[in-house]
Design an enzyme around this catalytic site. Structure first.
Site, PDB file in Angstrom:
ATOM      1  CG  HIS A  17      54.451 -10.406  -7.887  1.00 43.15           C
ATOM      2  ND1 HIS A  17      55.155 -11.296  -7.101  1.00 43.15           N
ATOM      3  CD2 HIS A  17      55.135 -10.324  -9.060  1.00 43.15           C
ATOM      4  CE1 HIS A  17      56.199 -11.750  -7.768  1.00 43.15           C
ATOM      5  NE2 HIS A  17      56.219 -11.163  -8.954  1.00 43.15           N
ATOM      6  CD  GLU A  87      59.440  -9.787 -14.574  1.00 38.61           C
ATOM      7  OE1 GLU A  87      59.563  -8.822 -15.351  1.00 38.61           O
ATOM      8  OE2 GLU A  87      59.838  -9.771 -13.395  1.00 38.61           O
TER       9      GLU A  87
END
Length: 200
Positions: A17, A87
């Site tokens: 990202h 994550e």
């Protein structure tokens, strides 16, 4: 410059990202759902011309807003949300920088722990293995994975069958692409941590 997909099965492109306020400041960001900064949006949009020619059969994306916004701006839609792409859960160290953690736990590393209240290296490795099995069994020939820094590094290590701690040597910047491919039937890292410019 556009990427050219080779005829291998499956080829996987890993996209991290774009910049968030915490990634900019070096703060560990796991479960906290932050959006991109203006710079992060620019970075994500700059990926679009480069990735446009790949025509993936399957796009999987982390459930976090920062990853989904990156996928949208990079033209990687539609995508399927995959919980396994989120994550590393940093537990009590969420939102803290490494120098700050070192004042409490000298020499600490996410790779070696400890991980109070969060995922261990073994936990994250198991999640990456599950994701890789899913990709390899999907029948897709071109797969995009839109996710995060530490988990992306773990995924790359496990793709080639290495110990999860190998990820410590695989720096992964925001809004970069990496290619997980094959060499004569052996899983390899074909490209790693490639940044793009606004022109693609």
């Amino acid at each position: 410059r556009r990427l050219v997909a080779e005829v291998q099965d499956p080829l996987v492109w890993l996209v991290r990202h774009g910049q968030t306020p915490w990634s900019r400041d070096g703060r560990h960001t796991g479960r906290t759902d932050l959006d991109l900064t203006a710079e992060g949006e620019r970075q994500a949009a700059a990926l679009a011309p480069c990735l446009a020619g790949l025509d993936p059969d399957l796009v999987l994306c982390s459930p976090r807003v920062r990853a989904q916004r990156t996928a949208e701006l990079a033209g990687l839609v539609p995508f399927e949300v995959a919980d396994d792409l989120q994550e590393w859960d940093y537990g009590e160290f969420e939102g803290r920088t490494t120098p700050d953690i070192h004042r409490e736990v000298p020499g600490w590393s996410i790779w070696n722990g400890p991980w109070p209240g969060g995922e261990t290296a073994a936990d994250v490795a198991a999640r990456a293995d599950r994701l890789i099995r899913r990709v390899r069994r999907s029948g897709a020939r071109r797969v995009m994975l839109v996710g995060h820094g530490h988990f992306g590094r773990v995924t790359a290590a496990r793709w080639v069958g290495a110990d999860v701690t190998t990820g410590r040597w695989l720096a992964l910047d925001t809004a970069t692409w990496s290619e997980l491919g094959w060499d004569r039937g052996t899983p390899v890292l074909s490209h790693w941590n490639v940044a793009v410019t606004d022109g693609g």
